[in-house]
Design an enzyme around this catalytic site. Structure first.
Site, PDB file in Angstrom:
ATOM      1  N   GLU A   1       0.849  -1.195   0.000  1.00  0.00           N
ATOM      2  CA  GLU A   1       0.000   0.000   0.000  1.00  0.00           C
ATOM      3  C   GLU A   1       0.883   1.243   0.000  1.00  0.00           C
ATOM      4  O   GLU A   1       1.493   1.585   1.007  1.00  0.00           O
ATOM      5  CB  GLU A   1      -0.914   0.022   1.239  1.00  0.00           C
ATOM      6  CG  GLU A   1      -1.792   1.258   1.309  1.00  0.00           C
ATOM      7  CD  GLU A   1      -2.488   1.445   2.656  1.00  0.00           C
ATOM      8  OE1 GLU A   1      -2.877   2.592   2.965  1.00  0.00           O
ATOM      9  OE2 GLU A   1      -2.629   0.453   3.405  1.00  0.00           O
TER      10      GLU A   1
ATOM     11  N   ARG B   1       0.781  10.408   0.238  1.00  0.00           N
ATOM     12  CA  ARG B   1       1.148  11.430   1.218  1.00  0.00           C
ATOM     13  C   ARG B   1       2.345  12.263   0.782  1.00  0.00           C
ATOM     14  O   ARG B   1       2.769  13.156   1.505  1.00  0.00           O
ATOM     15  CB  ARG B   1       1.453  10.769   2.576  1.00  0.00           C
ATOM     16  CG  ARG B   1       0.268  10.017   3.156  1.00  0.00           C
ATOM     17  CD  ARG B   1       0.614   9.380   4.483  1.00  0.00           C
ATOM     18  NE  ARG B   1      -0.436   8.460   4.931  1.00  0.00           N
ATOM     19  CZ  ARG B   1      -0.361   7.717   6.014  1.00  0.00           C
ATOM     20  NH1 ARG B   1       0.715   7.780   6.794  1.00  0.00           N
ATOM     21  NH2 ARG B   1      -1.353   6.898   6.357  1.00  0.00           N
TER      22      ARG B   1
ATOM     23  N   LYS C   1     -11.065  -1.578   6.417  1.00  0.00           N
ATOM     24  CA  LYS C   1      -9.899  -1.265   7.227  1.00  0.00           C
ATOM     25  C   LYS C   1     -10.373  -0.634   8.532  1.00  0.00           C
ATOM     26  O   LYS C   1     -11.105   0.369   8.494  1.00  0.00           O
ATOM     27  CB  LYS C   1      -8.980  -0.290   6.475  1.00  0.00           C
ATOM     28  CG  LYS C   1      -7.780   0.168   7.310  1.00  0.00           C
ATOM     29  CD  LYS C   1      -6.839   1.048   6.501  1.00  0.00           C
ATOM     30  CE  LYS C   1      -7.293   2.472   6.408  1.00  0.00           C
ATOM     31  NZ  LYS C   1      -6.210   3.373   5.939  1.00  0.00           N
TER      32      LYS C   1
END
Length: 207
Positions: free
Chosen positions: A40, A44, A128
């Site tokens: 993943e 960011r 999640k």
């Protein structure tokens, strides 16, 4: 490949923040060499999208996904870059619709029972739990298993090598998310062998 298949492809999904584009491919190769294929890469940093494309192009063994998806427009962009799945910190109607339009498997973030119900209404039965530690971690997942026995979770946020085995032992946990596989100092120093070792330890958490 649906999101449940992706979750079961490795016990730990590393949460990756790429600061330097040149690190993307060797880092992905190091993780795959240790037995961790599901990656993943979070949106960011400024180079995140290019990093996803580089990994998708150069490390075909990896199942590269994108994390920290927060706007509907990002789904088409990350699919074009080669991402195989997406992860969001939360879920809105717009994000759910955009994922479906893009035809991209989505792991939506939830923290409360109400958010689980909302995700189920959108057709998601894998989620999640984020931030997992702050949400109650192990005890929260046990509690959610009662009213939502058919939901599979990936707890992320505060998960460690020590806490991961207890989480993975729960019947409603498909995998865990963890940043401990990609410590900043090892990435900055190019210690790919060290990262492969961390990946091997993580891969061994579930035979």
């Amino acid at each position: 490949m649906n999101i449940r298949d992706i979750m079961r492809s490795a016990p730990v999904m590393p949460v990756i923040v790429i600061e330097r584009l040149d690190d993307a491919v060797p880092l992905a190769r190091a993780l795959v060499a240790g037995g961790i294929r599901v990656l993943e890469v979070t949106l960011r940093t400024a180079v995140a999208m290019d990093a996803i494309k580089a990994i998708a192009d150069s490390v075909p063994e990896a199942i590269v996904g994108v994390g920290t998806v927060t706007s509907p427009e990002q789904f088409a962009q990350v699919k074009a870059a080669g991402a195989k799945f997406a992860v969001t910190p939360g879920l809105t109607d717009e994000l759910a619709e955009a994922a479906k339009l893009a035809g991209m498997p989505l792991l939506p973030g939830v923290m409360t029972p109400s958010e689980v119900i909302a995700a189920l209404r959108h057709g998601f039965d894998a989620m999640k739990l984020f931030p997992a530690e702050q949400a109650g971690g192990l005890n929260m997942l046990k509690a959610l298993g009662g009213p939502f026995p058919n939901v599979l979770f990936c707890p992320t946020g505060g998960v460690t090598l020590d806490s991961a085995p207890k989480l993975l032992a729960l019947p409603n946990v498909g995998c865990v998310g963890g940043s401990w596989l990609v410590p900043k100092d090892k990435v900055a120093g190019g210690d790919w062998a060290g990262i492969t070792q961390l990946a091997a330890e993580a891969a061994a958490l579930r035979p």
